[in-house]
Design an enzyme around this catalytic site. Structure first.
Site, mmCIF file in Angstrom:
data_model
loop_
_atom_site.group_PDB
_atom_site.id
_atom_site.type_symbol
_atom_site.label_atom_id
_atom_site.label_comp_id
_atom_site.label_asym_id
_atom_site.label_seq_id
_atom_site.Cartn_x
_atom_site.Cartn_y
_atom_site.Cartn_z
ATOM 1 N N GLU A 143 0.840 -1.145 -0.131
ATOM 2 C CA GLU A 143 0.135 -0.021 -0.103
ATOM 3 C C GLU A 143 0.830 1.301 0.203
ATOM 4 O OE1 GLU A 143 -2.748 -0.348 3.178
ATOM 5 O OE2 GLU A 143 -3.870 -1.937 2.324
ATOM 6 N N HIS A 176 -10.057 1.354 0.518
ATOM 7 C CA HIS A 176 -10.574 0.489 1.554
ATOM 8 C C HIS A 176 -11.879 0.553 1.596
ATOM 9 C CE1 HIS A 176 -6.434 1.383 2.890
ATOM 10 N NE2 HIS A 176 -6.518 0.618 3.816
#
Length: 286
Positions: A143, A176
Site C-alpha cells: 500500500e 479501503h
C-alpha cells in the site's frame, strides 16, 4: 497531443493515479474464491496480486511521473529507495508516531497480555500466521509503495507538494471501501457496513495524509512503511476500553491521550525537517 505530462499534465496526474488505485483494488478480486479475506488461500492469492502491483507500479512513475523529477533523479531515488538518511528515516517518524500513541502504548504496557510479546513462542507462531504477515508486512509494504512511493511522484506532475499530500490519501481511503463488499457477503447489514466503511475511509485518509507527508519530507519509502506497520500493530485506539477503567486510571490514560497529541503536534515540524534525511528529491517547501 498525447497522454503525457508535457501535453496534458492535469489529466495524466489525475487519471494515472486513479488507474493505479483501481488496479490495486481490482487485483485483489481477480481470483475466484468462496473463502473470506482471512482464509489462507485468499491471503496467499492476494499476496501474488500485491506483488504484481508492486512490480508494475514503478512503470507508472517511469511513464507518467513528474518530468522535473525524472529529469534530475534516478527512479530509485524518486521511489524513496536510497541509502543516505535511511537510518533517521526509519527511526524518527516511528518515534514520533509512538509519541502520538502514548495513551494506547501505556494501555498496552499495563495489560497482562503484553507479557506474551516477551515470549519467543508468540513471535514464532505469528511468523507462521498468514494474517500476521498480511497485516504487518505485505499490506503496509504494498500500500505504501503504490499509494505513496509511486502515486505521489505522478501527482507532482501537475499538483504541488501540499496538494499531492492531500490528494493521494483520497485514493488510499477510497481503496479501503472494498471491505464493505466483503462484510456484506458475510451477512452484515448494508447500512451498518456502509457506515463502518465511511469511518474507515475517514481515518485511513487522515493517516494517508500523515504518511504522504512523511514520504515527501524524508524522501524515503521506509518512513511510511514502518509507521504503517506500527499503526496496524497498535490498531485504532479503543476508547470504549478507556471508559471501562476505574476513575483514577481512566483520568490518567485520558491525560496521556491528550499529552501524546500535544507532544506529537510540537514535535511534528522538527521531525519532518528534510535536512535530517538528506532529502534533495522532495526538498521543496510545502
Amino acid at each position: 497531443m498525447g497522454f503525457n505530462q508535457t501535453d496534458n499534465p492535469f489529466l495524466v496526474s489525475t487519471l494515472a493515479p486513479i488507474l493505479m488505485g483501481v488496479s490495486y483494488v481490482g487485483s485483489l478480486y481477480v481470483w475466484p474464491t468462496r473463502h473470506d479475506r482471512d482464509h489462507p488461500d485468499t491471503i496467499k492469492r492476494r499476496f501474488i496480486s500485491a506483488a504484481f502491483i508492486t512490480v508494475v507500479s514503478p512503470l507508472f512513475v517511469q511513464t507518467f511521473g513528474a518530468p522535473h523529477l525524472l529529469d534530475k533523479y534516478s527512479l530509485s531515488e524518486i521511489l524513496g529507495l536510497r541509502l543516505p538518511g535511511l537510518l533517521p528515516a526509519s527511526l524518527l517518524p516511528l518515534a514520533l508516531t509512538i509519541v502520538l500513541f502514548l495513551g494506547p502504548s501505556v494501555m498496552l504496557l499495563s495489560d497482562s497480555r503484553f507479557r506474551a510479546y516477551c515470549v519467543p513462542m508468540f513471535w514464532s507462531q505469528n511468523l507462521q500466521d498468514w494474517i500476521w504477515w498480511r497485516n504487518h508486512v505485505v499490506a503496509p509494504f504494498s500500500e505504501e509503495f503504490t499509494f505513496r512511493a509511486c502515486m505521489v511522484p505522478v501527482l507532482m506532475g501537475y499538483y504541488t507538494h501540499k496538494q499531492a499530500i492531500l490528494i493521494s490519501p483520497l485514493f488510499f481511503g477510497i481503496a479501503h471501501f472494498h471491505h464493505m463488499i466483503e462484510r456484506i457477503r458475510q451477512g452484515q447489514d448494508v447500512m451498518a457496513s456502509f457506515l463502518m466503511s465511511v469511518f474507515q475511509f475517514t481515518y485511513t485518509t487522515i493517516f494517508g495524509m500523515y504518511s504522504a507527508l512523511l514520504f515527501v519530507k524524508t524522501g524515503h519509502f521506509a518512513a511510511p512503511f514502518i509507521v504503517h506497520a506500527y499503526c496496524n500493530f497498535m490498531g485504532f485506539p479503543d476508547i470504549s476500553e478507556v471508559l471501562r477503567f476505574e476513575r483514577r486510571k481512566r483520568m490518567i490514560i485520558s491525560g496521556l491521550f491528550v499529552l501524546g497529541t500535544i507532544l506529537f503536534y510540537i514535535c511534528l515540524s522538527p521531525v519532518v525537517n528534510s535536512d535530517l534525511y538528506l532529502n534533495r528529491v522532495y526538498a521543496a517547501d510545502l
